[in-house]
Design a protein around this motif. Structure first.
Motif, short mmCIF file in Angstrom:
data_model
loop_
_atom_site.label_atom_id
_atom_site.label_comp_id
_atom_site.label_asym_id
_atom_site.label_seq_id
_atom_site.Cartn_x
_atom_site.Cartn_y
_atom_site.Cartn_z
N PHE A 123 0.87 -1.17 0.00
CA PHE A 123 0.00 0.00 0.00
C PHE A 123 0.91 1.22 0.00
O PHE A 123 1.56 1.53 1.00
CB PHE A 123 -0.93 -0.03 1.22
N CYS A 124 0.97 1.89 -1.15
CA CYS A 124 2.03 2.88 -1.36
C CYS A 124 1.52 4.30 -1.56
O CYS A 124 2.29 5.18 -1.96
CB CYS A 124 2.91 2.46 -2.54
N GLY A 125 0.24 4.56 -1.30
CA GLY A 125 -0.26 5.92 -1.36
C GLY A 125 0.00 6.58 -2.70
O GLY A 125 -0.39 6.07 -3.75
N ASP A 126 0.70 7.71 -2.66
CA ASP A 126 0.98 8.48 -3.88
C ASP A 126 2.46 8.41 -4.27
O ASP A 126 2.97 9.32 -4.93
CB ASP A 126 0.57 9.94 -3.69
N THR A 127 3.16 7.36 -3.86
CA THR A 127 4.56 7.21 -4.26
C THR A 127 4.66 6.55 -5.63
O THR A 127 5.23 7.12 -6.56
CB THR A 127 5.34 6.41 -3.21
N LEU A 128 4.11 5.37 -5.77
CA LEU A 128 4.11 4.64 -7.04
C LEU A 128 2.68 4.48 -7.51
O LEU A 128 1.81 4.04 -6.75
CB LEU A 128 4.75 3.27 -6.85
#
Length: 251
Positions: A123-128
């Protein structure tokens, strides 16, 4: 077994719902209303909230959910997060619904941005994103490159649960960077069919991203050349990334 499903919010946000039996956790609840509706419809009890970063579309629903359910709130300790009870910095191990997660520091989009990894899921949000990455609102290109490298080192079969439905637009940009990448052309067709059918393009797999996402391909000759044509100051990963990210900002 932990189950993962999506709750759409706003125009293109995805809130991720994790469940085991009647217990639940959510990732980045920017809006409480659709989360409340889903929890009540499915008879679930909210135990935990995971926040990746401080932007309102990722934490705006926390107050109402805390008032109703009193869950633990895991979030970046260095950022201003409503109701945070478990401040994190990256490097910790936490347990959510009986599943262990590694907390990863992935600064770039914001300085305190976190990602949460368990075997098979990120769960990487707005990184990838699908075929893309987040804008650098606070961090530097070098920080984002390091963050993406840490993600790229995870097992290739990892499902990438990002927080927005941006894949189609990102793929159009990726094609401008690598117009002759056959995996990219194939993915464009697949995602177009999914979206035409009203289905989400997320999650992808890390293997898909490594094959088609230009921000994870900054050493590929075609990407390096595209970056050079858009003002890259050298051929290092950071220089290539910075040029490609700058190009994407105005694409």
């Amino acid at each position: 077994m932990l189950s993962v499903s999506l709750i759409p919010a706003f125009k293109d946000n995805y809130i991720w719902l994790l469940t085991r039996g009647g217990r639940a956790a959510v990732v980045d609840p920017g809006d409480a209303a659709p989360v409340q509706a889903r929890l009540e419809a499915d008879g679930l009890v909210l135990e935990s909230i995971l926040i990746t970063h401080h932007h309102a579309d990722h934490q705006g629903g926390v107050s109402a959910l805390v008032e109703r359910w009193q869950p633990k709130v895991y979030a970046p300790g260095s950022e201003s997060i409503t109701g945070c009870t478990q401040p994190l910095a990256g490097g910790e191990g936490i347990e959510i619904l009986g599943q262990g997660f590694a907390v990863m520091a992935v600064p770039g989009h914001t300085l305190g941005h976190l990602a949460y990894y368990a075997p098979g899921m990120l769960f990487c949000g707005d990184t990838l994103f699908g075929a893309g990455c987040g804008r650098l609102f606070e961090g530097t290109p070098a920080q984002m490159v390091a963050a993406l490298e840490s993600i790229a080192a995870l097992p290739a079969e990892t499902a990438v649960y990002c927080a927005h439905e941006y894949t189609e637009m990102n793929l159009r940009f990726a094609l401008a960077v690598e117009p002759e990448n056959p995996r990219l052309l194939q993915r464009c067709r697949q995602v177009a069919a999914l979206r035409e059918a009203g289905q989400s393009s997320v999650p992808s797999t890390l293997a898909e991203e490594l094959a088609t996402n230009p921000f994870l391909r900054c050493t590929e000759p075609a990407v390096v050349e595209a970056a050079r044509q858009h003002g890259a100051d050298g051929t290092s990963k950071t220089a290539v990334f910075a040029a490609i990210r700058g190009w994407r900002n105005s694409f």
